[in-house]
Design a protein around this motif. Structure first.
Motif, PDB file in Angstrom:
ATOM      1  N   SER A 117       2.880  -8.290   0.792  1.00  0.00           N
ATOM      2  CA  SER A 117       1.845  -7.727  -0.076  1.00  0.00           C
ATOM      3  C   SER A 117       2.369  -6.508  -0.834  1.00  0.00           C
ATOM      4  CB  SER A 117       0.613  -7.345   0.751  1.00  0.00           C
ATOM      5  OG  SER A 117       0.958  -6.403   1.755  1.00  0.00           O
ATOM      6  N   ALA A 118       1.589  -6.053  -1.802  1.00  0.00           N
ATOM      7  CA  ALA A 118       1.991  -4.935  -2.656  1.00  0.00           C
ATOM      8  C   ALA A 118       1.682  -3.597  -1.988  1.00  0.00           C
ATOM      9  CB  ALA A 118       1.279  -5.017  -4.005  1.00  0.00           C
ATOM     10  N   ASP A 119       2.463  -2.574  -2.362  1.00  0.00           N
ATOM     11  CA  ASP A 119       2.303  -1.240  -1.786  1.00  0.00           C
ATOM     12  C   ASP A 119       1.164  -0.445  -2.409  1.00  0.00           C
ATOM     13  OD1 ASP A 119       4.441  -1.614  -0.076  1.00  0.00           O
ATOM     14  OD2 ASP A 119       5.905  -0.707  -1.438  1.00  0.00           O
ATOM     15  N   THR A 120       0.656  -0.877  -3.563  1.00  0.00           N
ATOM     16  CA  THR A 120      -0.283  -0.047  -4.312  1.00  0.00           C
ATOM     17  C   THR A 120      -1.679  -0.656  -4.374  1.00  0.00           C
ATOM     18  OG1 THR A 120       0.480  -1.059  -6.378  1.00  0.00           O
ATOM     19  CG2 THR A 120       1.527   0.995  -5.714  1.00  0.00           C
ATOM     20  N   VAL A 121      -2.106  -1.297  -3.288  1.00  0.00           N
ATOM     21  CA  VAL A 121      -3.452  -1.876  -3.221  1.00  0.00           C
ATOM     22  C   VAL A 121      -4.480  -0.760  -3.099  1.00  0.00           C
ATOM     23  CG1 VAL A 121      -4.989  -3.331  -1.847  1.00  0.00           C
ATOM     24  CG2 VAL A 121      -2.624  -4.027  -2.233  1.00  0.00           C
ATOM     25  N   PHE A 122      -5.606  -0.919  -3.774  1.00  0.00           N
ATOM     26  CA  PHE A 122      -6.671   0.082  -3.784  1.00  0.00           C
ATOM     27  C   PHE A 122      -7.682  -0.207  -2.681  1.00  0.00           C
ATOM     28  CE2 PHE A 122     -10.791   1.529  -5.893  1.00  0.00           C
ATOM     29  CZ  PHE A 122     -10.599   2.860  -5.566  1.00  0.00           C
ATOM     30  N   GLY A 123      -8.222   0.849  -2.057  1.00  0.00           N
ATOM     31  CA  GLY A 123      -9.346   0.702  -1.149  1.00  0.00           C
ATOM     32  C   GLY A 123      -9.000   0.411   0.285  1.00  0.00           C
ATOM     33  N   GLU A 124      -7.801   0.750   0.739  1.00  0.00           N
ATOM     34  CA  GLU A 124      -7.483   0.579   2.147  1.00  0.00           C
ATOM     35  C   GLU A 124      -6.575   1.700   2.631  1.00  0.00           C
ATOM     36  OE1 GLU A 124      -5.391  -3.092   2.873  1.00  0.00           O
ATOM     37  OE2 GLU A 124      -3.490  -2.051   2.831  1.00  0.00           O
ATOM     38  N   MET A 125      -6.519   1.864   3.951  1.00  0.00           N
ATOM     39  CA  MET A 125      -5.680   2.892   4.561  1.00  0.00           C
ATOM     40  C   MET A 125      -4.212   2.491   4.512  1.00  0.00           C
ATOM     41  SD  MET A 125      -7.940   3.548   7.987  1.00  0.00           S
ATOM     42  CE  MET A 125      -7.982   1.782   8.325  1.00  0.00           C
ATOM     43  N   ARG A 126      -3.351   3.466   4.795  1.00  0.00           N
ATOM     44  CA  ARG A 126      -1.925   3.231   5.026  1.00  0.00           C
ATOM     45  C   ARG A 126      -1.561   3.749   6.415  1.00  0.00           C
ATOM     46  NH1 ARG A 126      -3.788   1.953  -0.019  1.00  0.00           N
ATOM     47  NH2 ARG A 126      -2.117   1.148  -1.334  1.00  0.00           N
ATOM     48  N   GLY A 127      -0.565   3.130   7.011  1.00  0.00           N
ATOM     49  CA  GLY A 127      -0.115   3.559   8.325  1.00  0.00           C
ATOM     50  C   GLY A 127       0.928   4.662   8.229  1.00  0.00           C
ATOM     51  N   PHE A 128       0.916   5.574   9.212  1.00  0.00           N
ATOM     52  CA  PHE A 128       1.864   6.692   9.277  1.00  0.00           C
ATOM     53  C   PHE A 128       2.183   6.884  10.760  1.00  0.00           C
ATOM     54  CE2 PHE A 128       3.092  10.672   6.805  1.00  0.00           C
ATOM     55  CZ  PHE A 128       3.882  11.206   7.804  1.00  0.00           C
ATOM     56  N   ALA A 129       3.244   6.231  11.238  1.00  0.00           N
ATOM     57  CA  ALA A 129       3.590   6.234  12.660  1.00  0.00           C
ATOM     58  C   ALA A 129       4.931   6.912  12.879  1.00  0.00           C
ATOM     59  CB  ALA A 129       3.629   4.809  13.196  1.00  0.00           C
ATOM     60  N   SER A 197     -12.049   6.787  -3.143  1.00  0.00           N
ATOM     61  CA  SER A 197     -12.034   7.984  -3.981  1.00  0.00           C
ATOM     62  C   SER A 197     -10.685   8.082  -4.681  1.00  0.00           C
ATOM     63  CB  SER A 197     -12.268   9.224  -3.116  1.00  0.00           C
ATOM     64  OG  SER A 197     -11.109   9.500  -2.331  1.00  0.00           O
ATOM     65  N   ASP A 198     -10.403   9.227  -5.286  1.00  0.00           N
ATOM     66  CA  ASP A 198      -9.106   9.455  -5.933  1.00  0.00           C
ATOM     67  C   ASP A 198      -7.955   9.475  -4.935  1.00  0.00           C
ATOM     68  OD1 ASP A 198     -10.352   9.566  -8.363  1.00  0.00           O
ATOM     69  OD2 ASP A 198     -10.456  11.749  -8.437  1.00  0.00           O
ATOM     70  N   PHE A 199      -8.266   9.525  -3.629  1.00  0.00           N
ATOM     71  CA  PHE A 199      -7.226   9.506  -2.599  1.00  0.00           C
ATOM     72  C   PHE A 199      -6.874   8.076  -2.181  1.00  0.00           C
ATOM     73  CE2 PHE A 199      -9.150  13.699  -2.070  1.00  0.00           C
ATOM     74  CZ  PHE A 199      -8.027  14.513  -1.963  1.00  0.00           C
ATOM     75  N   GLY A 200      -7.466   7.079  -2.847  1.00  0.00           N
ATOM     76  CA  GLY A 200      -7.365   5.703  -2.385  1.00  0.00           C
ATOM     77  C   GLY A 200      -6.014   5.042  -2.518  1.00  0.00           C
ATOM     78  N   ILE A 201      -5.157   5.524  -3.449  1.00  0.00           N
ATOM     79  CA  ILE A 201      -3.865   4.859  -3.655  1.00  0.00           C
ATOM     80  C   ILE A 201      -2.750   5.908  -3.639  1.00  0.00           C
ATOM     81  CG2 ILE A 201      -2.610   3.152  -5.032  1.00  0.00           C
ATOM     82  CD1 ILE A 201      -5.198   2.646  -6.564  1.00  0.00           C
TER      83      ILE A 201
END
Length: 440
Positions: A117-129, A197-201
């Protein structure tokens, strides 16, 4: 005349012999990479071992994809303590001294997207482990790029992910499912307002903050405890993409965030993050107007201010994507002395689920894979055998404890301090409307 013809014939014979020798050499090289046959253009024999091994291995090159966080990118570096204030709260050795450094591995990821999938999808979280390779063992601090989660109860997690995955009939993303689930679980509102919001991507991984989301119990050298949440803030600044730019990047470079991270480290523009904590004591927990261990809630910054702990720098890219990114395994149950679980119900589920998932995905000995192995070799001696047991399997030592033959003994230093559970009743509790909205 005769001698001249004879010499020419002899020369021709030698030339033909040399040519045949060359052809034999070439043919040998080609034969080593061709198939064994009965005759030219006939059937291939099953005794063709090399071909069979190549095909057998090829069919097994892929391992099960992560159900969540499938698309990810990793890098390595170190964490350096810059403030000794945390020592009064936590006895973990990695925080013992200012300027102390601990090796780390970090994996950034999407959450619901598949491996391609693409890295710049709108409206979902990202993981930071983040995996800390401490002298006491591995500590896995697993989180996301937002400070809250969608749900507070682990029993709802499969439903939340299923609603965000492709429709089981069409195989297509279904926004009806997403919003149907969100509308029926009102505790998702806090996350929705954040990711839409503006933090989405995020503008790549380097400009992304990270949050533990779950609270953890920190224990000091006097066995006194507090509760804490962990936050990562990028030195590069928090930066996000607008919808149009993100849509363009999804088309021209679906791996935009992965490439941005890789190129930055290659060009010695090493990304950095400051680790901060928020601390809450037991009295604060008891007097808080909402459940302090509810993953859908923030801890107010004005009441629980940030405390600087240290700086993480990523300065090495992976040498092999499969070995060090796909096989990099995180488990919230990987804790070190001084860091314990809190009563967070989401965390309780993660303690089991992550470890179980890695055993399914990578095997029962995933902790022996080099990228996951603790630097102090601290593997529990009763965890034996299983697939891919590539070390000495503790030789002839007993596989039970206690025993009278090995030199392993209990160390009271690592004994968790006792704690009190106040709950007097055990029952199913409907928490779907547990302080989801507060009127100021």
């Amino acid at each position: 005349m005769f001698n001249k013809v004879q010499n020419q014939s002899i020369h021709s014979i030698h030339s033909m012999e040399e040519k045949e020798e060359e052809e034999e050499d070439v043919s040998f090289e080609r034969l080593m990479n061709s198939q064994i046959k009965v005759e030219d253009r006939s059937s291939v024999l099953l005794r063709e071992i090399k071909l069979m091994q190549e095909l057998q291995h090829f069919g097994r090159e892929r391992i099960p994809e992560r159900v969540v966080h499938a698309k990810g990118s990793a890098a390595f570096g170190h964490f350096r303590v810059t403030n000794d204030h945390i020592i009064q709260y936590c006895k973990a050795s990695l925080f013992a001294d200012v300027d102390k450094e601990t090796p780390v591995a970090v994996r950034f990821s999407s959450v619901t997207g598949e491996r391609g999938s693409a890295d710049t999808v709108f409206g979902e979280m990202r993981g930071f482990a983040v995996k800390f390779y401490t002298e006491e063992g591995v500590w896995d601090l697993v989180g996301n790029n937002v400070p809250i989660f969608a749900i507070r109860d682990a029993s709802q997690f499969p439903a939340f992910i299923h609603a965000n995955k492709p429709n089981p009939r069409t195989g297509l993303r279904d926004q009806n499912s997403v919003w149907d689930f969100n509308s029926l679980r009102s505790e998702t509102l806090n996350l929705i307002t954040y990711v839409f919001s503006d933090f989405g991507i995020p503008n790549g991984f380097r400009h992304m903050p990270g949050f533990s989301i779950n609270a953890f119990k920190l224990v000091n050298s006097h066995n006194k405890h507090v509760f804490a949440k962990f936050h990562w803030y990028p030195h590069q600044g928090i930066d996000n993409l607008d919808i149009d730019t993100a849509a363009y990047l999804r088309g021209v470079n679906p791996d935009y965030a992965r490439q941005d991270l890789f190129d930055a480290i290659t060009n010695h523009r090493y990304p950095k993050w400051t680790l901060k904590i928020q601390v809450m004591n037991q009295k604060d927990v008891d007097n808080l107007e909402f459940n302090a261990f509810d993953a859908t809630k923030y801890w107010p910054e004005d009441r629980f201010p940030f405390i600087d702990v240290g700086v993480m720098t990523l300065d090495r890219n992976v040498d092999n994507f499969f070995a060090e990114t796909e096989q990099l395994a995180f488990c919230p149950s990987n804790l070190v002395d001084g860091i314990e679980p809190s009563p967070d119900r989401m965390l309780m589920g993660r303690l089991f689920s992550y470890s179980d998932t890695q055993r399914y995905r990578l095997g029962s000995n995933h902790q022996l894979i080099p990228v996951n192995e603790p630097i102090n070799g601290a593997i529990t001696p009763t965890l034996r055998d299983g697939q891919m047991r590539v070390d000495n399997n503790f030789d002839g030592l007993p596989n039970y404890y206690p025993n009278s033959f090995s030199l392993i003994t209990d160390n009271p230093v690592y004994l968790e301090p006792p704690f009190t559970i106040k709950t007097t009743k055990v029952f199913r509790y409907d928490d779907s409307n547990d302080h989801n909205y507060i009127r100021n």
